[in-house]
Design an enzyme around this catalytic site. Structure first.
Site, PDB file in Angstrom:
ATOM      1  N   GLU A   1       1.196  -0.745  -0.351  1.00 21.33           N
ATOM      2  CA  GLU A   1      -0.051  -0.133   0.121  1.00 21.33           C
ATOM      3  C   GLU A   1       0.645   1.024  -0.006  1.00 21.33           C
ATOM      4  O   GLU A   1       0.640   2.102  -0.797  1.00 21.33           O
ATOM      5  CB  GLU A   1      -0.545  -0.050   1.299  1.00 21.33           C
ATOM      6  CG  GLU A   1      -1.688   1.499   1.560  1.00 21.33           C
ATOM      7  CD  GLU A   1      -3.100   1.457   2.152  1.00 21.33           C
ATOM      8  OE1 GLU A   1      -4.009   0.717   2.134  1.00 21.33           O
ATOM      9  OE2 GLU A   1      -2.457   1.655   3.557  1.00 21.33           O
TER      10      GLU A   1
ATOM     11  N   ARG B   1       6.987  32.949 -17.696  1.00 21.01           N
ATOM     12  CA  ARG B   1       6.347  33.953 -17.401  1.00 21.01           C
ATOM     13  C   ARG B   1       7.246  35.077 -17.157  1.00 21.01           C
ATOM     14  O   ARG B   1       8.548  34.202 -16.775  1.00 21.01           O
ATOM     15  CB  ARG B   1       5.928  32.951 -16.036  1.00 21.01           C
ATOM     16  CG  ARG B   1       5.674  34.286 -14.929  1.00 21.01           C
ATOM     17  CD  ARG B   1       4.234  35.235 -15.671  1.00 21.01           C
ATOM     18  NE  ARG B   1       3.970  35.667 -14.392  1.00 21.01           N
ATOM     19  CZ  ARG B   1       2.412  37.327 -14.714  1.00 21.01           C
ATOM     20  NH1 ARG B   1       1.853  37.400 -15.785  1.00 21.01           N
ATOM     21  NH2 ARG B   1       2.184  37.838 -13.542  1.00 21.01           N
TER      22      ARG B   1
ATOM     23  N   GLN C   1      16.921  34.233  -8.442  1.00 24.76           N
ATOM     24  CA  GLN C   1      17.385  33.755  -7.876  1.00 24.76           C
ATOM     25  C   GLN C   1      16.751  32.981  -6.669  1.00 24.76           C
ATOM     26  O   GLN C   1      16.878  31.132  -5.897  1.00 24.76           O
ATOM     27  CB  GLN C   1      18.834  33.900  -7.059  1.00 24.76           C
ATOM     28  CG  GLN C   1      19.415  32.562  -6.002  1.00 24.76           C
ATOM     29  CD  GLN C   1      20.982  33.337  -5.461  1.00 24.76           C
ATOM     30  OE1 GLN C   1      20.735  34.020  -4.387  1.00 24.76           O
ATOM     31  NE2 GLN C   1      22.047  33.385  -6.670  1.00 24.76           N
TER      32      GLN C   1
END
Length: 375
Positions: free
Chosen positions: A238, A264, A275
């Site tokens: 799982e 963008r 940065q």
């Protein structure tokens, strides 16, 4: 995904358009899409780790993890992906390993095809992650068990056809648990309404109530009192299967953020040139690759049959918490778009939160590690 992963991670790629359709509407309405489930069925992903003699694809532990990573990458519907991993581990996995020949012949074909949706009922409202102290009781009466009690937070419960119940047939502790296979329409089983939740909203969650639910002894999966062995076998899979999906989602998120940051512009240049943004993306990349290494190493150890108790807890903590962190970073980098539901970035964040809770919360995992280290 990259070519290095080959066809395993591309299994569901042809179904991506269906899996990614109408996400905002379905998420807002907490709708489990039957059309998407049909795509999951058609892809064959539900057959991945099971033996060919049972109708499976015969893939190894680590190959299955790669297939599920591909699901996470190509599907933006994290709820359907989560229901898919639950389908693989909840009943088919323990049934193939511990079930009788009769139960396998009767149920495995329907489960592996996806015709029968499955769930495993472990968690209780008062117990949470304390699976060793389950209070739902099954009393043997001739050739049946009579079950009373209830379960909570059960993934797939509102739509499931078959359930694996973890019940107490003996004294408290690991060796008093037993697993029983129950069909949806069995008298004495009540399935509650879907529970509204923060994320993974297209994966239905519900509660179960048992009122003198009679289950034939022949529907027992494994030995009486052998439920802990079943649970241990299932939970390894799982966690590693579900968080392989998470890894795929994180890889897709990183690709999306890199693309957005390079396209963008702000103040005349791409935001990736700043940065503050580029370092955040670098940290995301480190988190993704760290998660990948933990999953790969732990999966390989599991495949070799080695003890992974510490590794499994570490892997779940690392991957689940990295998922939340990278989702937060993605929202921050996308700025105003990051909080708009129409862009889906905020949905990633909501979906990520549950990973630190289900299958044993981060706190429980740290407790286990401390105990294993003798602390």
């Amino acid at each position: 995904m990259t070519d290095r992963d080959g066809p395993l991670t591309e299994l569901v790629a042809p179904y991506a358009d269906v899996l990614n359709a109408d996400l905002a509407e379905l998420d807002a309405g907490s709708v489990f899409s039957r059309a998407k489930w049909q795509a999951i069925k058609d892809s064959g992903i539900l057959r991945t780790p099971f033996k060919e003699e049972h109708g499976g694809s015969g893939r190894s532990f680590t190959e299955t993890m790669k297939v599920l990573e591909g699901l996470g990458y190509h599907s933006r519907d994290a709820g359907v992906s989560f229901s898919t991993s639950t389908q693989i581990v909840s009943l088919a996995t323990p049934l193939e390993k511990f079930g009788s020949a009769g139960l396998k012949a009767r149920y495995l074909p329907r489960i592996l095809s996806g015709e029968a949706i499955t769930a495993h009922a472990i968690t209780e409202e008062s117990g949470g992650s304390d699976a060793m102290n389950i209070t739902t009781v099954a009393v043997r009466e001739d050739d049946h068990y009579v079950v009373d009690g209830g379960k909570m937070f059960i993934t797939n419960a509102p739509v499931a056809d078959l359930f694996l119940l973890y019940v107490r047939t003996g004294k408290p502790g690991p060796f008093g648990l037993t697993c029983l296979l129950v069909e949806r329409d069995t008298p004495g089983l009540e399935i509650g309404e879907p529970l509204d939740k923060l994320g993974l909203r297209t994966s239905p969650l519900g509660r179960l109530t048992f009122d003198r639910l009679r289950v034939p002894v022949t529907n027992r999966v494994g030995a009486e009192g052998g439920g802990f062995l079943v649970l241990d076998y299932v939970m390894k899979r799982e966690i590693l299967y579900a968080f392989s999906i998470t890894l795929g989602e994180m890889r897709h998120r990183l690709d999306t953020v890199i693309r957005f940051a390079t396209e963008r512009t702000q103040f005349g240049q791409p935001i990736a040139s700043y940065q503050a943004v580029s370092h955040k993306i670098v940290e995301m990349r480190i988190a993704v690759e760290t998660a990948a290494k933990w999953l790969a190493d732990t999966g390989a150890k599991a495949e070799r049959g080695e003890d992974i108790s510490l590794d499994l807890a570490s892997t779940k903590i690392v991957v689940s918490e990295a998922n939340v962190k990278t989702a937060l970073d993605a929202v921050q980098i996308h700025g105003g778009r990051g909080v708009l539901t129409s862009h889906g970035i905020e949905r990633d964040l909501r979906n990520s939160v549950a990973g630190t809770i289900y299958s044993g919360s981060s706190e429980i995992q740290r407790n286990r590690m401390a105990a294993l280290l003798g602390l």
